[in-house]
Motif scaffolding. Sequence first.
Motif, PDB file in Angstrom:
ATOM      1  N   ALA A   1       0.688  -1.093   0.143  1.00 20.47           N
ATOM      2  CA  ALA A   1      -0.069   0.012   0.075  1.00 20.47           C
ATOM      3  C   ALA A   1       0.905   1.151  -0.044  1.00 20.47           C
ATOM      4  O   ALA A   1       0.487   2.240  -0.684  1.00 20.47           O
ATOM      5  CB  ALA A   1      -0.889  -0.049   1.262  1.00 20.47           C
TER       6      ALA A   1
ATOM      7  N   ARG B   1       1.653   4.335  -2.838  1.00 14.91           N
ATOM      8  CA  ARG B   1       1.401   5.868  -2.562  1.00 14.91           C
ATOM      9  C   ARG B   1      -0.023   6.122  -2.378  1.00 14.91           C
ATOM     10  O   ARG B   1      -0.452   7.201  -3.150  1.00 14.91           O
ATOM     11  CB  ARG B   1       2.246   6.708  -3.664  1.00 14.91           C
ATOM     12  CG  ARG B   1       3.642   6.510  -3.738  1.00 14.91           C
ATOM     13  CD  ARG B   1       4.479   7.244  -4.481  1.00 14.91           C
ATOM     14  NE  ARG B   1       5.815   7.035  -4.779  1.00 14.91           N
ATOM     15  CZ  ARG B   1       6.650   7.559  -5.410  1.00 14.91           C
ATOM     16  NH1 ARG B   1       6.317   8.587  -6.324  1.00 14.91           N
ATOM     17  NH2 ARG B   1       7.965   7.377  -5.157  1.00 14.91           N
ATOM     18  N   ILE B   2      -0.708   5.356  -1.733  1.00 13.89           N
ATOM     19  CA  ILE B   2      -1.903   5.633  -1.346  1.00 13.89           C
ATOM     20  C   ILE B   2      -1.873   6.817  -0.289  1.00 13.89           C
ATOM     21  O   ILE B   2      -1.874   6.628   0.833  1.00 13.89           O
ATOM     22  CB  ILE B   2      -2.842   4.386  -0.715  1.00 13.89           C
ATOM     23  CG1 ILE B   2      -2.672   3.279  -2.158  1.00 13.89           C
ATOM     24  CG2 ILE B   2      -4.362   4.755  -0.500  1.00 13.89           C
ATOM     25  CD1 ILE B   2      -3.279   2.050  -1.281  1.00 13.89           C
ATOM     26  N   LYS B   3      -2.469   8.073  -0.752  1.00  5.94           N
ATOM     27  CA  LYS B   3      -2.530   9.199   0.177  1.00  5.94           C
ATOM     28  C   LYS B   3      -3.739   9.283   1.263  1.00  5.94           C
ATOM     29  O   LYS B   3      -3.623   9.843   2.129  1.00  5.94           O
ATOM     30  CB  LYS B   3      -2.218  10.455  -0.568  1.00  5.94           C
ATOM     31  CG  LYS B   3      -0.953  10.589  -1.658  1.00  5.94           C
ATOM     32  CD  LYS B   3      -1.114  11.767  -2.384  1.00  5.94           C
ATOM     33  CE  LYS B   3       0.295  11.918  -3.235  1.00  5.94           C
ATOM     34  NZ  LYS B   3       0.438  13.161  -3.985  1.00  5.94           N
ATOM     35  N   ASP B   4      -4.907   8.861   0.411  1.00  5.61           N
ATOM     36  CA  ASP B   4      -5.931   8.758   1.366  1.00  5.61           C
ATOM     37  C   ASP B   4      -5.932   7.872   2.552  1.00  5.61           C
ATOM     38  O   ASP B   4      -5.828   6.471   2.198  1.00  5.61           O
ATOM     39  CB  ASP B   4      -7.245   8.548   0.595  1.00  5.61           C
ATOM     40  CG  ASP B   4      -8.643   8.534   1.232  1.00  5.61           C
ATOM     41  OD1 ASP B   4      -8.665   8.654   2.446  1.00  5.61           O
ATOM     42  OD2 ASP B   4      -9.696   8.856   0.809  1.00  5.61           O
TER      43      ASP B   4
ATOM     44  N   LYS C   1      -8.692   5.078   2.513  1.00  5.06           N
ATOM     45  CA  LYS C   1      -8.370   4.131   1.525  1.00  5.06           C
ATOM     46  C   LYS C   1      -7.304   3.088   1.656  1.00  5.06           C
ATOM     47  O   LYS C   1      -7.418   1.776   1.416  1.00  5.06           O
ATOM     48  CB  LYS C   1      -8.262   4.798   0.343  1.00  5.06           C
ATOM     49  CG  LYS C   1      -8.523   3.729  -1.250  1.00  5.06           C
ATOM     50  CD  LYS C   1      -8.691   4.573  -2.474  1.00  5.06           C
ATOM     51  CE  LYS C   1      -9.976   5.048  -2.531  1.00  5.06           C
ATOM     52  NZ  LYS C   1     -10.183   5.667  -3.663  1.00  5.06           N
ATOM     53  N   LEU C   2      -6.314   3.660   2.249  1.00 13.00           N
ATOM     54  CA  LEU C   2      -5.363   2.839   2.744  1.00 13.00           C
ATOM     55  C   LEU C   2      -5.514   1.657   3.669  1.00 13.00           C
ATOM     56  O   LEU C   2      -5.233   0.756   3.679  1.00 13.00           O
ATOM     57  CB  LEU C   2      -4.077   3.703   3.172  1.00 13.00           C
ATOM     58  CG  LEU C   2      -2.756   3.062   3.404  1.00 13.00           C
ATOM     59  CD1 LEU C   2      -1.343   3.936   3.243  1.00 13.00           C
ATOM     60  CD2 LEU C   2      -2.475   2.211   4.817  1.00 13.00           C
TER      61      LEU C   2
ATOM     62  N   PHE D   1      -7.724  -0.853   2.309  1.00 17.87           N
ATOM     63  CA  PHE D   1      -6.958  -1.520   1.205  1.00 17.87           C
ATOM     64  C   PHE D   1      -6.304  -2.759   2.054  1.00 17.87           C
ATOM     65  O   PHE D   1      -6.482  -3.924   1.569  1.00 17.87           O
ATOM     66  CB  PHE D   1      -5.851  -1.026   0.564  1.00 17.87           C
ATOM     67  CG  PHE D   1      -4.839  -1.563  -0.235  1.00 17.87           C
ATOM     68  CD1 PHE D   1      -5.061  -1.813  -1.643  1.00 17.87           C
ATOM     69  CD2 PHE D   1      -3.620  -2.239   0.474  1.00 17.87           C
ATOM     70  CE1 PHE D   1      -4.401  -2.308  -2.476  1.00 17.87           C
ATOM     71  CE2 PHE D   1      -2.990  -3.000  -0.578  1.00 17.87           C
ATOM     72  CZ  PHE D   1      -3.161  -2.928  -1.815  1.00 17.87           C
TER      73      PHE D   1
ATOM     74  N   ASP E   1     -10.579   3.234  -9.279  1.00 18.73           N
ATOM     75  CA  ASP E   1      -9.852   2.564  -8.045  1.00 18.73           C
ATOM     76  C   ASP E   1      -9.545   0.855  -8.422  1.00 18.73           C
ATOM     77  O   ASP E   1      -9.250  -0.004  -7.494  1.00 18.73           O
ATOM     78  CB  ASP E   1     -10.959   2.378  -6.932  1.00 18.73           C
ATOM     79  CG  ASP E   1     -10.851   3.777  -6.151  1.00 18.73           C
ATOM     80  OD1 ASP E   1     -10.032   4.374  -6.247  1.00 18.73           O
ATOM     81  OD2 ASP E   1     -12.033   4.031  -5.809  1.00 18.73           O
TER      82      ASP E   1
ATOM     83  N   LEU F   1      -6.277  -0.633  -7.474  1.00 15.93           N
ATOM     84  CA  LEU F   1      -6.167  -0.693  -5.925  1.00 15.93           C
ATOM     85  C   LEU F   1      -6.854  -2.057  -5.468  1.00 15.93           C
ATOM     86  O   LEU F   1      -6.670  -2.770  -4.624  1.00 15.93           O
ATOM     87  CB  LEU F   1      -6.384   0.667  -5.498  1.00 15.93           C
ATOM     88  CG  LEU F   1      -5.434   1.609  -5.627  1.00 15.93           C
ATOM     89  CD1 LEU F   1      -5.904   2.948  -4.542  1.00 15.93           C
ATOM     90  CD2 LEU F   1      -4.126   1.351  -5.248  1.00 15.93           C
TER      91      LEU F   1
ATOM     92  N   SER G   1      -5.339  -5.526  -3.796  1.00 18.71           N
ATOM     93  CA  SER G   1      -5.856  -5.898  -2.577  1.00 18.71           C
ATOM     94  C   SER G   1      -6.623  -7.201  -2.618  1.00 18.71           C
ATOM     95  O   SER G   1      -6.142  -8.104  -1.619  1.00 18.71           O
ATOM     96  CB  SER G   1      -6.704  -4.913  -1.928  1.00 18.71           C
ATOM     97  OG  SER G   1      -7.466  -5.321  -0.563  1.00 18.71           O
TER      98      SER G   1
END
Length: 317
Positions: free
Chosen positions: A86, A90-93, A96-97, A100, A226, A229, A233
């Motif tokens: 993750a 670079r999942i910034k949210d 969402k991270l 995930f 999305d 991602l 996952s």
Amino acid sequence: MENLLMGLNIVTPVFFVLLLGYFAKKRGYIDNNFVDKGTWLVFYLALPFKLFYDIKSSRIESFHLKYVAYILLGIIFVIFISIVIAKSLRIKDKKKLSAFVHCAYRSNFVYVGFPILDIIYNGAPSMEHMIIIISFGLTLYNISAIILLTYYSESEEKRISIIDIAIKIIKNPMIISIIVGAIFNFLHIPVYQGVDKAIEMVSKISTPMSLILIGASLNFESSKSDFKLMFISAFIKTILAPAILIPIGVKLGFTNMELGIAFVFWATPCAANCFIFTKQMKSDYEFASKVITLSFIMSIITYPVGISLMNYFNLLH
């Protein structure tokens, strides 16, 4: 080819019942209210009764500490790998991270794994090992979910209460049913035949009812932005985890029954509880819902292939 057909024969009944639930919801015969009440019925009555009945009636001869360590360390490993991946994406949210990672490690073992194992082992998987996964594996799922979703929460209040976690574990109806069933088993406490038959009858609705409810909860409305991602996952959950952890189990010398149960545990698609947890803890529950659905779609292929490979290498029976 014979092994692949065997794998298809095992998973087809499960996914057929799932689809019944999905189409019943689409046609309006099942609504969200039915799903909520049905989930309560399965979680608080049918599944606990099934666990109590199976454990009470089983031969439990030993406690496998090595298997406990394998399950717990395997979960921690998958969580660690999921966080690393993750971060690399670079999942910034943060919401969402956390969703995930949560979807990448949490298995729908009770609702989907149970029916699969019942078919593989003709209704008689080893309860000694099932108890380990439910008591230790699912408990670690809940603890890690609370820690993960709290840590990556955008709320200023990020206090993790050990007491609250302990209370949730103790109050879990499945944990209670395991403890009570084990007490009846070890002390050879008799159960009045009429009550025993009633418990058996209620326990039998757990498998079809849980599969129908999961089918009714699936969401096939995808989001192209999305999808990458979502796929990664679901890939971690259904393919990467069993591909890494089953060979480790073989190296550790586990029996075929232990490996078969472990495979179903690692390979089972993402748990519907991921949606509930992420929604309750204000994470990205819409993303979680999509990963759950995608992991189920992928498992239509990965389950038969995985089971056929396990059977080909004589790791199931």
